[in-house]
Design a protein around this motif. Structure first.
Motif, PDB file in Angstrom:
ATOM      1  N   GLU A   1      -5.408   1.893  -8.654  1.00 57.92           N
ATOM      2  CA  GLU A   1      -4.307   1.399  -9.459  1.00 57.92           C
ATOM      3  C   GLU A   1      -3.665   0.201  -8.782  1.00 57.92           C
ATOM      4  O   GLU A   1      -3.926  -0.106  -7.625  1.00 57.92           O
ATOM      5  N   LYS A   2      -2.795  -0.455  -9.507  1.00 57.05           N
ATOM      6  CA  LYS A   2      -2.021  -1.558  -8.956  1.00 57.05           C
ATOM      7  C   LYS A   2      -0.614  -1.494  -9.503  1.00 57.05           C
ATOM      8  O   LYS A   2      -0.348  -0.836 -10.515  1.00 57.05           O
ATOM      9  N   LEU A   3       0.275  -2.165  -8.822  1.00 60.09           N
ATOM     10  CA  LEU A   3       1.664  -2.186  -9.244  1.00 60.09           C
ATOM     11  C   LEU A   3       1.836  -3.161 -10.408  1.00 60.09           C
ATOM     12  O   LEU A   3       1.313  -4.282 -10.377  1.00 60.09           O
TER      13      LEU A   3
ATOM     14  N   LYS B   1       1.918  14.456  -9.009  1.00 59.81           N
ATOM     15  CA  LYS B   1       2.907  15.505  -9.239  1.00 59.81           C
ATOM     16  C   LYS B   1       3.078  15.780 -10.734  1.00 59.81           C
ATOM     17  O   LYS B   1       3.195  16.931 -11.167  1.00 59.81           O
ATOM     18  N   LYS B   2       3.088  14.701 -11.517  1.00 64.69           N
ATOM     19  CA  LYS B   2       3.199  14.890 -12.960  1.00 64.69           C
ATOM     20  C   LYS B   2       2.001  15.657 -13.501  1.00 64.69           C
ATOM     21  O   LYS B   2       2.148  16.564 -14.325  1.00 64.69           O
ATOM     22  N   LEU B   3       0.810  15.300 -13.014  1.00 67.80           N
ATOM     23  CA  LEU B   3      -0.380  16.016 -13.467  1.00 67.80           C
ATOM     24  C   LEU B   3      -0.350  17.478 -13.047  1.00 67.80           C
ATOM     25  O   LEU B   3      -0.732  18.366 -13.813  1.00 67.80           O
TER      26      LEU B   3
ATOM     27  N   GLU C   1       0.826  -1.206   0.000  1.00 67.86           N
ATOM     28  CA  GLU C   1       0.000   0.000   0.000  1.00 67.86           C
ATOM     29  C   GLU C   1       0.861   1.256   0.000  1.00 67.86           C
ATOM     30  O   GLU C   1       0.531   2.249  -0.641  1.00 67.86           O
ATOM     31  N   THR C   2       1.980   1.209   0.738  1.00 68.60           N
ATOM     32  CA  THR C   2       2.861   2.370   0.780  1.00 68.60           C
ATOM     33  C   THR C   2       3.469   2.651  -0.588  1.00 68.60           C
ATOM     34  O   THR C   2       3.484   3.795  -1.057  1.00 68.60           O
ATOM     35  N   ILE C   3       3.969   1.614  -1.264  1.00 69.64           N
ATOM     36  CA  ILE C   3       4.554   1.794  -2.589  1.00 69.64           C
ATOM     37  C   ILE C   3       3.497   2.244  -3.584  1.00 69.64           C
ATOM     38  O   ILE C   3       3.753   3.100  -4.447  1.00 69.64           O
ATOM     39  N   LEU C   4       2.292   1.693  -3.466  1.00 67.86           N
ATOM     40  CA  LEU C   4       1.207   2.107  -4.352  1.00 67.86           C
ATOM     41  C   LEU C   4       0.854   3.570  -4.124  1.00 67.86           C
ATOM     42  O   LEU C   4       0.588   4.314  -5.077  1.00 67.86           O
ATOM     43  N   LEU C   5       0.869   4.005  -2.867  1.00 66.66           N
ATOM     44  CA  LEU C   5       0.588   5.406  -2.563  1.00 66.66           C
ATOM     45  C   LEU C   5       1.659   6.313  -3.145  1.00 66.66           C
ATOM     46  O   LEU C   5       1.371   7.390  -3.681  1.00 66.66           O
ATOM     47  N   GLN C   6       2.902   5.903  -3.042  1.00 64.48           N
ATOM     48  CA  GLN C   6       3.987   6.702  -3.620  1.00 64.48           C
ATOM     49  C   GLN C   6       3.837   6.803  -5.139  1.00 64.48           C
ATOM     50  O   GLN C   6       4.114   7.859  -5.726  1.00 64.48           O
ATOM     51  N   LYS C   7       3.396   5.727  -5.758  1.00 67.01           N
ATOM     52  CA  LYS C   7       3.155   5.774  -7.199  1.00 67.01           C
ATOM     53  C   LYS C   7       2.044   6.768  -7.525  1.00 67.01           C
ATOM     54  O   LYS C   7       2.142   7.539  -8.497  1.00 67.01           O
TER      55      LYS C   7
END
Length: 1053
Positions: A537-539, A492-494, A480-486
């Motif tokens: 989303e998913k990794l 940020k890109k948007l 969940e943490t890595i997914l949140l960072q993604k």
């Protein structure tokens, strides 16, 4: 001393001045509600820090909670009146009283900002638990440091709801008799076997040895009448209650209030700081989900269900607890000869742990016939060692076989008769019975897997696991943490793209533009609203690609490290052999091979044990890099990596001795050298099988003894001693003011349960020792049996006395471990075929006896296997400097090569190619024969026992009968209600109740009160209100006369 408003609450029953002590520390203070789960967090000792007046929060109150049923919400005015509008204060519930202990403002706050944040998170999480229906009781100790306990209780409605969601099977009132042969030979044999087994059965009270079985069905709140509910407190056992509470803890979300966070961020004033903090808040908001995440983030230290009291039986007890029974009948070394109480183990620890001990029991039981056969094979070798012709020829000094030197320069020629002891010892393990034993053990591995499948299905039936669906798993906190960072990177890109668009467009200033803190508040709220995307989303593999790359490279590096360790031991053997051969002491020279082999194996053992610990930690680290989504995926990948690394580590030295040692050493005059100075080592005159036996036995016994005695017994006891010494000082100071330790205090002092992977891994590696190279060491099953008898009781004692009670996890099988066992069983067939063909002398003996022997016997076999070498062909500097045996012209060496007087001198002879062809043919024949027999065994033994198939069919039929009977009773009830309703309606013209008189509910009318009856006192409870709904849906006027047609009546219903 200051306390937080919600952490130090003393539950009372009746009045706050008379708290009741719970019995044996398993209940709330009222002595009735069970403690189903415990949450633990630590209060750290801090120095006094003066809080700012604007941010100070009153911690000078003691809350007393009656622990009744918490309402979902409280009135805003009451909450505002009591809390004073303080941020983070917990909403009050009924029955909660505050006692002011000091001044609210301007005091000293003993909690740091991080601790204050953790406290707010705990408050919100526990409030969500109360909304889920759990009842909470907190510590009554008023301490400002040390562990603090939060007890949880699941009331009956919550248990019923969750049991229905989890589809937990429970016994019904319906039972049936198990079929048994009441007469005949089978019945008498069954009775005799039961009496013979009686001394080996554990004394477990209420054990089901009866001939009846109760039907089981998934729990449903609509079918409570089907279940045998004698007491709501004991209908669900403690393990099931703990599992239900754990499911609630795992799915409960903890998210802080957005308005409070926005206000806190906007008070910072700095736009850059607000923007940076908002990102951190978003990460914290979406990360704190479930008890696993909270423990990982340090909000709680641990969470566990309670043991059933002390495991020691003190005094006379009328009825022992399950933990005491397990300790007396299972977790003691004196009970090594008894069967395991698997049903009680499953009841106390859950299906997953119960399946492990059941598998270990089946494995240990089947080691008994394998050990007996191994002892017989070894006894055959002992009985025939004196009549073995090759051994006699090697020990015969009259044959005078002069062998070539074992090293260059310093070593002298030697007689083959000096290796007589090695030859005799080699026959103990390298004899014709070894081939039979290898075939037997290959079939034994198949039989073991088939027997376990049958046992597993039988347990699934008796434990009501048939037809159970897999529980839905929640994502792991790291995923969940890595997914949140993604998601944040995507946001940020948007945002950057939006900024570029804004810069490219002309700026427009509208009237009423928002500036200052309000502007940042709107931005933050919009950022939070956009923080949770509509589509989850998913990794993907791209996100995991760096982890995969590190995994592959690290595993390859670990393989290279293992091979380097093996190569280092090889260099040690070569150098030490050369140095000892140069010694002037004749006794040292005579013991070169034994000394080098023993010390090298011990070094191998130490390296294996050290690398085992390293590889376990590396496998865990590599699995984390892969970012598995669920715990099941994480466990499977961890098992595969750990098994692969530990398998290579344990078996690499054994593979070298079995298949590589002596194969590439060369011949006299053309040896292979390492570092241009040291010759590659050769096998002993009796063959490499005896060295393989020594290597296997020392590594196997060393791993079992050291891991069992040091790693599993010594290290936990050492940790416990260190922890006791560390806590001794603080415990003595507080012992006078504290009450006796409760069960949650005792359980918190135990070691946490860390999974079954180490236990399975140890047994799987042992299974490899028993099955893979069993042709070289027939006593391996015996040593494995002795180890497992101790291992079962050791693991049982650890689970009962030294570990916290794990959550009862439901499992239908042992998972990926079965696939590993099946693969090792098939791999063992190939390994044993190559060991017999290429490592032992079984094939060369057969080829000689039936092809080259003139008499058809083994006489002359040793001379047949030794080639000739002319000493004049030695390279310069490699011949012995001086020889005690006189002038030697020709020496012998073990190989099939042409003699020096041949035209093709020192090339492979015809005998070599015959033996090689026979070896390859034996490998193919052995493999196909064993595979065919394995398929036959698997076909003969059905996976599902016949009795289980019959019982499944019978239970399905009985369940259908039960539900049909229930539907029939409902239909008859509906018919009776309609008949009664029609009778009352037909007689309505005879009797009319007086207007204004109260209509007796359930007697003169079964209809609910209409608009005209609302004010006539008809608002009380009504009997048979369900009949009204049926009459309303009958599509006919119930007052119409019936025509006696039954079909019309049924159609109306």
């Amino acid at each position: 001393m200051q306390t937080s408003p919600s952490e130090d609450k003393i539950p009372v029953v009746g009045s706050p001045s008379s708290p009741q002590v719970s019995e044996e520390g398993h209940c709330f203070t009222d002595g009735r509600r069970k403690v189903d789960y415990v949450l633990v967090y630590h209060k750290r000792r801090h120095s006094s820090i003066r809080s700012a007046p604007s941010t100070s929060i009153s911690h000078d109150r003691l809350s007393i909670v009656s622990n009744g049923n918490f309402p979902p919400a409280v009135e805003p005015d009451a909450g505002a009146g009591r809390d004073g509008g303080l941020p983070g204060a917990e909403a009050l519930s009924d029955g909660e009283v505050f006692m002011e202990l000091g001044v609210a403002g301007g005091g000293t706050d003993l909690t740091e900002p991080g601790d204050h944040e953790m406290r707010l998170i705990r408050e919100e999480f526990e409030a969500n638990l109360r909304e889920a229906g759990l009842e909470i009781e907190r510590d009554r100790e008023l301490k400002n440091h040390g562990p603090s306990f939060t007890r949880l209780h699941a009331p009956w409605p919550v248990l019923c709801r969750e049991a229905e969601f989890l589809k937990i099977k429970v016994p019904t009132k319906t039972s049936y008799d198990l079929k048994e042969e009441r007469s005949g030979f089978g019945s008498s044999m069954s009775t005799v076997w039961r009496k013979m087994n009686q001394p080996f059965q554990p004394k477990v009270p209420h054990q089901d040895h009866e001939s009846t079985r109760f039907l089981s069905h998934c729990f449903s709140r609509d079918k409570l009448h089907l279940y045998n509910i004698t007491s709501k407190d004991t209908f669900f056992d403690n393990a099931t209650r703990g599992r239900i509470v754990y499911e609630i803890l795992r799915r409960t979300v903890c998210v802080r209030s957005c308005q409070t966070i926005v206000s806190t961020i906007c008070q910072l004033g700095s736009p850059a700081a607000a923007e940076g903090l908002s990102q951190r808040v978003l990460r914290e908001l979406q990360g704190k989900k479930g008890i696993s995440t909270l423990i990982a983030k340090g909000v709680y230290d641990s969470a566990f269900p309670l043991h059933d009291g002390d495991y020691k039986v003190i005094g006379h007890v009328e009825e022992k607890s399950d933990r005491q029974v397990l300790h007396e009948e299972w977790a003691r070394y004196s009970a090594f000869y008894k069967y395991q109480p698997i049903d009680l183990v499953r009841k106390y620890f859950g299906e997953k742990i119960g399946l492990y001990f059941a598998w270990l029991g089946v494995y240990t039981q089947l080691l008994i016939p394998a050990s007996i056969v191994g002892i017989i094979v070894f006894g055959y070798g002992v009985a025939t060692v004196d009549t073995n012709i090759p051994s006699q020829e090697m020990c015969d000094e009259s044959l005078n076989f002069t062998m070539c030197p074992l090293c260059d320069g310093a070593c002298d020629f030697w007689h083959l008769s000096t290796a007589c002891g090695t030859a005799r010892a080699s026959h103990l393990f390298d004899n014709p019975a070894t081939v039979f034993f290898a075939i037997f053990m290959s079939l034994w591995a198949v039989l073991f897997l088939e027997q376990w499948k049958r046992r597993q299905i039988s347990l699934s039936f008796s434990w009501d696991l048939t037809g159970v669906e897999e529980d839905e798993e929640h994502p792991r906190p790291r995923y969940e943490t890595i997914l949140l960072q993604k998601r944040q990177r995507t946001q940020k890109k948007l945002q950057k793209q939006k900024k570029k668009k804004k810069k490219s467009e002309p700026e427009k200033q509208e009237d009423g533009a928002v500036t200052g803190k309000d502007r940042w508040r709107q931005k933050l709220l919009s950022a939070m609203a956009a923080g949770i995307p509509a589509v989850i989303e998913k990794l993907t593999w791209k996100d995991r690609l760096p982890g995969y790359f590190i995994n592959v490279s690290s595993i390859l590096f670990m393989f290279c490290l293992t091979f380097s360790a093996v190569f280092g031991v090889i260099i040690y053997r070569i150098t030490v052999s050369a140095l000892m051969a140069m010694s002037p002491d004749p006794e040292t020279k005579s013991n070169v091979r034994v000394t080098v082999t023993a010390t090298a194996v011990i070094i191998n053992l130490v390296v294996i044990l050290i690398l085992d610990e390293i590889y376990g930690a590396v496998a865990l680290w590599l699995t984390e890099l892969e970012i598995p989504k669920t715990e099941t995926h994480f466990e499977e990948r961890l098992i595969l990596k750990a098994f692969l690394l530990k398998f290579m580590n344990a078996y690499a030295p054994i593979f070298y001795v079995a298949f590589f040692k002596g194969r590439f050493a060369g011949r006299p005059g053309n040896y292979v050298y390492v570092f241009n100075d040291y010759r590659m080592e050769e096998c002993a005159p009796g063959g490499c099988l005896i060295e393989l036996c020594i290597q296997l036995s020392i590594i196997m016994l060393g791993k079992q003894l050291i891991q069992n005695n040091i790693f599993e017994i010594g290290i936990p006891k050492l940790k416990k001693l260190v922890r006791a010494i560390k806590d001794k000082g603080s415990a003595e100071k507080e012992r006078e003011d504290e009450r006796p330790p409760q069960q949650w205090n005792l359980d918190h002092a135990l070691a946490p349960f860390e999974g079954l992977t180490p236990e399975y891994m140890e047994m799987i590696i042992q299974f490899g020792f028993v099955s893979l190279f069993v042709a070289s060491f027939p006593l391996a099953p015996l040593f494995a049996l002795l180890n497992n008898v101790i291992e079962i009781r050791l693991d049982a004692k650890k689970f009962v006395t030294e570990l916290r009670r794990p959550v009862a996890v439901r499992a239908k099988d042992i998972g990926i471990w079965y696939n590993i066992l099946s693969g090792m069983g098939k791999f063992s067939v190939i390994i044993n075929a190559f060991v017999i063909s290429f490592t032992s002398d079984f094939i060369p003996r057969l080829v000689y006896q039936y092809t080259f022997s003139q008499t058809g016997t083994m006489h002359g076999f040793i001379d047949h296997t030794l080639s000739h070498f002319n000493v004049s062909n030695f390279k310069a500097g490699t011949a012995p400097l001086s020889s005690a045996l006189g002038e030697i012209i020709v020496c012998r060496y073990k190989d099939y090569r042409e003699p020096p007087w041949s035209v093709d001198a020192y090339t492979f002879s015809k005998q070599y190619w015959c033996v090689l062809a026979a070896r390859l043919a034996f490998v193919i024949l052995f493999q196909n024969l064993v595979m065919f027999l394995s398929l036959v065994v698997a076909w003969i033994i059905p996976d599902i026992p016949k009795t289980i198939v019959e019982r499944l069919k019978r239970e399905k039929k009985l369940l259908v009968d039960v539900f049909l009977r229930e539907e029939k009773e409902k239909f008859q009830l509906i018919q009776s209600l309609f008949s009664k309703d029609a009778t009352l309606n037909r007689g309505s013209h005879v009797f009319q109740p007086v207007q204004g008189a109260p209509i007796i509910p359930g007697r003169y009318s079964t209809l609910p009160p209409g608009p005209t009856q609302a004010g006539d006192g008809g608002g009380g409870p009504r009997a048979r209100c369900r009949a009204a709904s049926f009459s309303q849906f009958s599509m006919k006027d119930p007052s119409l006369p019936k025509n006696g047609n039954e079909n019309s009546k049924h159609t109306a219903v």
